[in-house]
Design an enzyme around this catalytic site. Structure first.
Site, PDB file in Angstrom:
ATOM      1  N   PHE A 111      -5.096 -52.790   1.627  1.00 60.71           N
ATOM      2  CA  PHE A 111      -5.895 -52.138   0.583  1.00 60.71           C
ATOM      3  C   PHE A 111      -5.280 -50.829   0.116  1.00 60.71           C
ATOM      4  CE2 PHE A 111      -7.480 -49.525   4.010  1.00 60.71           C
ATOM      5  CZ  PHE A 111      -8.037 -48.384   3.438  1.00 60.71           C
ATOM      6  N   LYS A 112      -4.431 -50.230   0.935  1.00 56.21           N
ATOM      7  CA  LYS A 112      -3.820 -48.956   0.541  1.00 56.21           C
ATOM      8  C   LYS A 112      -2.957 -49.100  -0.720  1.00 56.21           C
ATOM      9  CE  LYS A 112      -5.544 -46.984   4.219  1.00 56.21           C
ATOM     10  NZ  LYS A 112      -4.848 -46.300   5.280  1.00 56.21           N
ATOM     11  N   ASP A 113      -2.479 -50.328  -0.992  1.00 56.86           N
ATOM     12  CA  ASP A 113      -1.656 -50.534  -2.188  1.00 56.86           C
ATOM     13  C   ASP A 113      -2.406 -50.176  -3.464  1.00 56.86           C
ATOM     14  OD1 ASP A 113       0.631 -51.535  -0.870  1.00 56.86           O
ATOM     15  OD2 ASP A 113      -0.198 -53.556  -0.801  1.00 56.86           O
TER      16      ASP A 113
END
Length: 462
Positions: A111-113
């Site tokens: 999800f950090k992308d």
């Protein structure tokens, strides 16, 4: 739009300067001076937008013309063109009460992308526009590092150094970071845990003279741009449910370590998104669960778990919530943070605890329950959860009441955490991008958990 510090001694700065400052120069965290309010009519209009179109509208509220709209649109489109699903963050139905928001379709399957593809492109834009040097310094419990590196690797005018706790991230997470051989990337493997890495980062940023001399920029969720980018998928997920004809109360269950992801949901709710419950899911490092239930914020014994990205005791975004909980009173926040630094503990008043319980509910998931939830989802729905998502699903099952629907945030692809999946005899096929990592050489430097050891490597690198 102006940005101010939670500690009151930095204010009146614009969006770009807030991004560049990262941690406020007074040691606090930057927040918008006013939270934009989104009307019901605007929500209705936004409901029809694609993910990139929605992101453009949300960012525009906080950037307020500082970046020309055409340039901002290109930054947004370039950032989400790298995702494998055309919805960017699709919602999958598991049953009538539970949906999963898949946030892992970006380049590093985490999800950090979603925030870091944008922030990487934003830093590149700022570097060009201001002809400035960008030296990024960050710490990771596993996913931030790979996403941050992927967002800026090979980009002119930018160098990035990432600290990760030695031996305390999954093998795939380690490989995603350390197999990158670009000259502008440095990986430091730190003896200690993530809290040690995070402490070093915050202390180096708090050394304002060192920070400015070496042009240090933040990639962790202390950077307000990270939070703003993550608010978008709360809106988008809610709209997907509405567009599918789902009505009633909508909750979000958020696997939480550093408090950034769930704070983004809190911000979306304060903007006007009709979220019912924000469910905070922790693992055995459950300092945040205790705070929500008892009003005491105090690190305890550190546990290594099957959800290592949540193996965090000191949540770097917690200060932002304290600021809003106490009526945006910077003096109170400063007193709390000074007390925490001295005594290692924060205790809030009884009336504030009642507000906390209106803002959040929490559930801590132990290792065995995490694995059991993975197995149950696989058996009942044919859906494989990663261990962090499993914590969110377990919490959702405990805390979703009649008449409610919960969206559990799926923060990573299960291939990133095969160590846990193997324990329950489930075989999975790795995506080819991940499988290819195992044949690549690694590039990292082992350092002790001291500021000086990290500084020494930074001076050589920068």
């Amino acid at each position: 739009m102006e940005y101010i510090s939670t500690r009151g001694k930095v204010g009146g700065i614009g969006f770009v300067d807030a991004v560049l400052m990262g941690l406020a120069d007074d040691g606090g965290l930057l927040v918008p001076k006013q939270i934009p309010q989104v009307s019901a009519d605007t929500l209705s209009l936004w409901q029809k937008l694609s993910y990139s179109e929605l992101a453009l509208e949300v960012f525009s509220l906080y950037i307020d013309g500082e970046i020309p709209r055409g340039e901002l649109k290109k930054l947004v489109n370039d950032s989400y063109a790298t995702f494998r699903d055309e919805e960017v963050t699709p919602v999958r139905r598991l049953n009538d009460k539970l949906h999963v928001l898949e946030l892992f379709h970006g380049p590093t399957f985490a999800f950090k992308d979603i925030a870091l593809q944008f922030l990487g492109n934003l830093y590149s834009y700022i570097s060009r526009e201001r002809n400035s040097i960008i030296h990024i310094l960050g710490a990771t419990s596993g996913d931030t590092g790979a996403s941050a590196i992927e967002g800026v690797r090979g980009k002119e005018g930018i160098r990035i150094c990432i600290l990760h706790p030695h031996g305390k991230v999954s093998k795939v997470q380690e490989l995603q970071m350390t197999t990158v051989d670009d000259a502008n990337v440095l990986n430091l493997s730190v003896e200690g845990n993530f809290d040690d890495c995070q402490r070093i980062i915050k202390e180096l940023f708090a050394d304002v003279e060192f920070k400015h001399r070496y042009h240090l920029r933040a990639i962790n969720s202390i950077n307000i741009a990270r939070i703003l980018a993550q608010t978008v998928y709360y809106f988008y997920a809610y709209f997907q449910l509405v567009n599918q004809g789902i009505s009633g109360k909508v909750n979000f269950s958020v696997p939480t370590g550093n408090f950034g992801d769930i704070f983004a949901g809190y911000l979306a709710k304060k903007m006007g998104l009709p979220i019912n419950k924000l469910i905070l899911a922790t693992n055995e490092n459950n300092i945040l669960e205790r705070f929500i239930n008892e009003g005491v914020y105090q690190p305890g014994e550190f546990h290594m778990t099957y959800s290592p990205s949540m193996d965090i005791q000191v949540a770097s975004n917690f200060e932002r919530y304290l600021y809003y909980l106490h009526g945006e009173d910077a003096n109170t926040v400063t007193t709390f943070m000074d007390s925490f630094k001295q005594d290692g503990k924060i205790v809030i008043a009884a009336d504030k605890l009642e507000q906390v319980k209106r803002d959040f509910v929490a559930y801590g998931v132990e290792n065995d329950e995490c694995l059991a939830t993975i197995g149950q989802s696989h058996d009942e729905y044919g859906y494989l959860l990663d261990p962090h998502t499993a914590c969110g699903v377990a919490a959702a099952e405990k805390l979703t009441d009649k008449g409610e629907v919960t969206v559990a945030l799926s923060t990573a692809h299960p291939a990133k955490f095969n160590e846990a999946i193997e324990l329950i005899q489930i075989e999975q096929t790795f995506p080819p991008q991940i499988q290819a990592l195992f044949d690549k050489p690694q590039h990292q430097i082992l350092v002790d958990g001291s500021n000086n050891a990290v500084k020494e490597q930074l001076l050589k690198f920068f």
